[in-house]
Design a protein around this motif. Structure first.
Motif, short mmCIF file in Angstrom:
data_model
loop_
_atom_site.label_atom_id
_atom_site.label_comp_id
_atom_site.label_asym_id
_atom_site.label_seq_id
_atom_site.Cartn_x
_atom_site.Cartn_y
_atom_site.Cartn_z
N TYR A 46 0.83 -1.20 0.00
CA TYR A 46 0.00 0.00 0.00
C TYR A 46 0.87 1.25 0.00
O TYR A 46 0.62 2.19 -0.73
N LEU A 88 -13.27 2.88 -0.77
CA LEU A 88 -13.80 2.87 0.59
C LEU A 88 -14.82 3.99 0.87
O LEU A 88 -15.97 3.72 1.22
N SER A 92 -8.69 1.17 -1.45
CA SER A 92 -8.73 2.33 -0.56
C SER A 92 -9.48 3.49 -1.22
O SER A 92 -10.10 4.30 -0.55
N GLY A 101 -4.81 4.10 4.82
CA GLY A 101 -5.72 3.28 4.00
C GLY A 101 -6.85 4.09 3.41
O GLY A 101 -7.59 3.58 2.58
N ILE A 102 -6.99 5.35 3.84
CA ILE A 102 -8.01 6.21 3.23
C ILE A 102 -7.31 7.05 2.17
O ILE A 102 -6.41 7.83 2.47
N SER A 103 -7.74 6.87 0.95
CA SER A 103 -7.08 7.57 -0.16
C SER A 103 -7.68 8.94 -0.39
O SER A 103 -8.80 9.19 0.02
#
Lengths: 560, 372
Positions: free
Chosen positions: A43, B239, B236, B196-198
């Motif tokens: 990631y 989401l 992501s 993890g949040i784009s």
């Protein structure tokens, strides 16, 4: 036998199910735990790749619609055209007015013409022939060298197609194929033969509309039904600018790659990505969080709020936008009376609007010519806020009981709605009821620039894309012009405007002063505010230039 | 007793299957009814699509905007406008334009979008998987949550939970999507800045190469092509827009599930099942099955709505799907693009309702019995 009985035993089945579920849960948890580090690593790789140092990321409301200057003229097209295409001449640049020189930000200066694709130029034949000497060794994105043949083909194409560049050709006296022509003198020398001399003959060559096409490549894609490769050029750039198109996904993003052979030297930023982000609120968020380096076309309100964000600068350029009301003289009879128009001008609280809607950025609009253009003259403005005088004028015009009209606007220009509400409130004080008529962008622009002009008044924030007083006045106020939005028919003004088309340089200041004073005194437009152009940008971007098309050139820009 | 109970259950609840297993004539009639039913629905779909196309075509011609002027901009000359109108066929009679459009559409040519300078068919097929991926994921999650909570809440005696769910059901239906989207961005991306949040832009990180195109849905393509970094990035990016839609969609599904299951649980046959000593789980599953047709109808309606209705979410998250494409086309008088989108949305809506009718007919065969 035994196994069958076990299978049919509910207690055993349940236990089996539970143990299977537990097994699955345990296995999933173990796999997740083992994979987590590598997943997170993967990631982070994905994230890291988004912010490499040689990439400038711009959040814009729209990507280009295509690459043919004759047919692709939206805001997105114009905003980015200056990086892709360079005209034969260009405007000189100077440190941007009012911006700290340490930030190294520049703006074009229309008072001085500089070499572009052409290294030199001269006038001949009593000012009717412009000779341009092209630079040698300029290579397009298709690998072909620029020659005079490309210039002749590109200019003849405008004559044939009568597309969006035609207006400029006509204003500059080389729009009519019967009285003007384009000539190849030698491999690198090109000439424009105009019907009359004009200040615009040379100046129009610096317009971003005048970029040249690689005709060697384009000619490979002509067909009998499409002799000017219209279909191909819309989707395939053929240019000699500082950047070439590397990847284009219409409506999503466009990636520009630096042209290493650019005549101004190879750009230091290798890639520029324009990402379409239609929501201005999202553009603000992305800039604040450092996900993009530049956010364009934010509302005045958003610009006011974001200027305190860390590592973000809001830069103000005097620019060329003007905000005003267009009173349609054929759409609403009372507007033919100068006193009604002047009454509205006196009832407009320009300074208050500037302070409240535009955060004090900009100036009162004192002329239909932007103050950054040559021959600007604001002396015709005499409409300081004076509601008492406005009432008096209305009474003299026979409207002492008030007046009611509608003003259309579009949400494509976000501040027009709040501007309309502010004006509506101000005009109520003199008994004028201005109803606001919101229209979709296409319908608004169709009404304003189409032949029918079905509106009583229009709120407008517009610019004259070529920095010249001829362009800023003739197109909007000559009675037969397609975009004579106020539908004014003033014989005296027409005479002056026609004279301006062929005015020699030494007579131009006087003629343009007269024109501007006449337009303002007559209140043909109701002037409001000259808001300039603002951009929100991360403070690591330097050495870039604002251009008259309200885009930025990144040819010399650096990421620090 | 047990044997007798099982026998009753088979006859009462699976009567159709039991009857069918013993009666080939019924099966034959049932199959032919179904085939006839599907055939008829498909036949009806053709005039429906032509009707939708024709209406769209007419309405677009009434719009107060000239595409030629939109293409050429404010500096267009009358000759230029006439030329572009001629190129677009706008100078021809309406019937001719429509005939040309329909005949071209049949061969897959939906015209060229002036906004993108590309064939509309190509634009739609490139963007459609993005929209489909988003709405299918959101609907699946919403259905799972809505159905589970809807059934659970019926038998939950906790008044606080009941009140919360009722309140949520009411509010969720009234929340504007773009507002929820902006709030989620502000909360999770800006304030909490959760890993993890784009960033709310597109389907994959800016600058990251897209996975090999297989289906066009980037997350699925990244998964299929085993491209881990692209897969994580697309997930992501999915989401927040998915969560936005889920927050909106769960409300009505939850409300409807709860109401339908409550109604079903009050039915005589449920009392009968309970009287027979069936487990509560079994009883609830029967009640849910009875409620399924109305829930499926709502889901199908939501799906059709989201094809164009997710546009606000697409805009806030710069998603690049067909909804965003359609709105820009409308704003800019891009006639071919609007027509293409309406045709696609119309075709899909017809297909979805066809599928819904068939599923409903399988759940309740009386619906397919055209004579009855």
């Amino acid at each position: 036998m035994r196994s069958i009985s076990m299978k049919n035993n509910p207690a055993v089945t349940n236990t089996k199910k539970q143990s299977r579920r537990k097994f699955l849960l345990n296995t999933t948890a173990t796999v997740a735990a083992l994979c987590a580090p590598s997943l997170l690593k993967g990631y982070s790789i994905a994230q890291a790749k988004t912010s490499s140092s040689g990439v400038l990321r711009v959040a814009t409301p729209a990507t280009p619609t295509g690459f043919d200057r004759e047919f692709n003229v939206t805001t997105g097209d114009l905003e980015q055209s200056s990086n892709l295409a360079t005209p034969m001449l260009t405007w000189d640049t100077a440190p941007a007015f009012g911006i700290d020189s340490n930030w190294k930000v520049y703006e074009q200066d229309a008072k001085k013409i500089a070499p572009g694709l052409a290294e030199s130029w001269s006038l001949d034949n009593d000012g009717k022939k412009l000779i341009l000497k092209l630079r040698q060794g300029l290579i397009s994105n298709h690998g072909n060298e620029l020659t005079a043949d490309d210039a002749v083909w590109t200019y003849n194409r405008v004559h044939a197609l009568k597309g969006a560049s035609s207006f400029l050709f006509f204003e500059s006296n080389y729009g009519d194929p019967k009285t003007s022509s384009f000539e190849k003198i030698d491999r690198y020398t090109f000439a424009v033969n105009a019907s009359n001399p004009s200040v615009m003959l040379t100046r129009s060559q610096a317009s971003v509309w005048q970029s040249l096409i690689d005709s060697t490549e384009a000619k490979k894609h002509v067909t009998t039904s499409d002799p000017w490769a219209v279909n191909w050029l819309k989707a395939n750039p053929c240019t000699y600018g500082s950047y070439f198109v590397e990847d284009f996904k219409p409506g999503e993003q466009i990636v520009y790659r630096a042209n290493k052979n650019f005549f101004g030297g190879p750009p230091s930023i290798e890639k520029v990505i324009y990402r379409q982000v239609p929501s201005s609120a999202t553009r603000v968020t992305l800039l604040k969080q450092g996900e993009v380096d530049v956010a364009t076309f934010l509302t005045p309100d958003e610009l006011g709020k974001i200027q305190t964000a860390p590592n973000v600068r809001v830069l103000y350029f005097r620019g060329n936008y003007l905000s005003y009301i267009v009173p349609n003289q054929k759409g609403f009879e009372p507007f033919t009376d100068i006193r009604v128009r002047q009454a509205l001008a006196y009832a407009t609280p320009q300074k208050e609007i500037g302070a409240q809607i535009y955060n004090g950025k900009g100036n009162v609009m004192r002329s239909p010519v932007p103050e950054t253009y040559p021959h600007y003259d604001g002396s015709g403005f005499s409409f300081d806020y004076n509601p008492a005088k406005a009432k008096e004028l209305l009474a003299q015009a026979g409207h002492s009981k008030g007046l009611k009209f509608s003003a259309m606007y579009t949400d494509a220009i976000p501040e027009l709605e709040i501007l309309g509400i502010a004006l509506q409130t101000a005009y109520r004080a003199i008994g004028v009821n201005m109803e606001l008529d919101r229209r979709p962008p296409a319908a608004y622009f169709d009404a304003l620039y189409g032949p029918n002009k079905q509106y009583q008044a229009a709120l407008s924030r517009e610019l004259a894309v070529v920095p010249d007083a001829v362009h800023a006045t003739y197109q909007f106020f000559y009675s037969d012009s397609v975009i004579n939005t106020a539908q004014v028919k003033d014989a005296e003004l027409d005479e002056m405007l026609l004279a301006s088309l062929v005015a020699p340089e030494n007579k131009a200041p006087e003629i343009f002063s007269k024109i501007q004073r006449r337009i303002m005194e007559q209140a043909i437009w109701i002037p409001v505010w000259a808001p300039g152009n603002q951009v929100a940008i991360r403070d690591n971007v330097q050495d870039f230039t604002w251009q008259y098309n309200n885009g930025f050139t990144w040819a010399k820009a650096r990421l620090t | 007793m047990g044997k007798s109970s099982s026998h009753v259950k088979n006859e009462t609840l699976n009567g159709r299957r039991d009857k069918g297993s013993g009666d080939n004539r019924f099966l034959g009639n049932y199959s032919s009814s179904m085939i006839r039913y599907v055939g008829l629905r498909l036949l009806i779909a053709i005039p429906q699509l032509i009707g939708v196309s024709f209406l769209t075509f007419l309405i677009l011609r009434l719009l107060p905007a000239d595409p030629a002027l939109a293409i050429l901009g404010p500096y267009a000359t009358p000759e230029g406008i006439a030329r572009v109108r001629s190129d677009l066929g706008l100078d021809q009679p309406l019937w001719w334009q429509f005939w040309k459009y329909i005949t071209n559409a049949i061969s897959g040519d939906l015209g060229t979008s002036w906004q993108t300078s590309k064939p509309v068919f190509q634009d739609l097929t490139r963007r459609f998987p993005a929209t489909l991926q988003l709405i299918i994921l959101a609907l699946l999650i919403s259905l799972t949550i809505g159905l589970t909570l809807g059934v659970k809440i019926v038998t939950n005696d906790n008044p606080i939970i009941k009140r919360f769910v009722s309140g949520y059901g009411l509010i969720a239906g009234a929340l504007p999507e773009f507002w929820v989207g902006l709030i989620l961005i502000e909360l999770f991306f800006v304030r909490l800045a959760l890993p993890g949040i784009s960033p709310p832009v597109g389907q994959i990180a800016l600058g990251l190469a897209e996975p090999t195109r297989i289906t066009g849905a980037l997350a699925l393509d990244a998964f299929l092509s085993m491209n881990l970094s692209a897969f994580l990035s697309t997930l992501s990016h999915l989401l927040l827009p998915t969560l936005t839609l889920v927050i909106i969609l769960v409300g009505p599904i939850l409300k409807l599930t709860r109401a339908s299951v409550e109604e079903a649980l009050a039915s005589d046959y449920i009392w009968y099942l309970r009287a027979l000593g069936q487990t509560e789980k079994f009883v609830k599953s029967r009640a849910l099955r009875t409620s399924l047709p109305s829930i499926l109808t709502l889901t199908a309606t939501n799906f059709s709505y989201l094809l164009g209705g997710a546009v606000l979410v697409e805009t806030v998250f710069s998603w690049g799907g067909v909804g965003q494409y359609a709105v820009q086309a409308i704003q800019n008088a891009d006639l071919m693009a609007i027509q293409g989108f309406v045709l696609l949305a119309g075709a899909l809506t017809v297909l979805i309702y066809l599928a819904l009718d068939i599923i409903n007919a399988f759940i309740d065969p009386r619906l397919a019995d055209l004579k009855g």
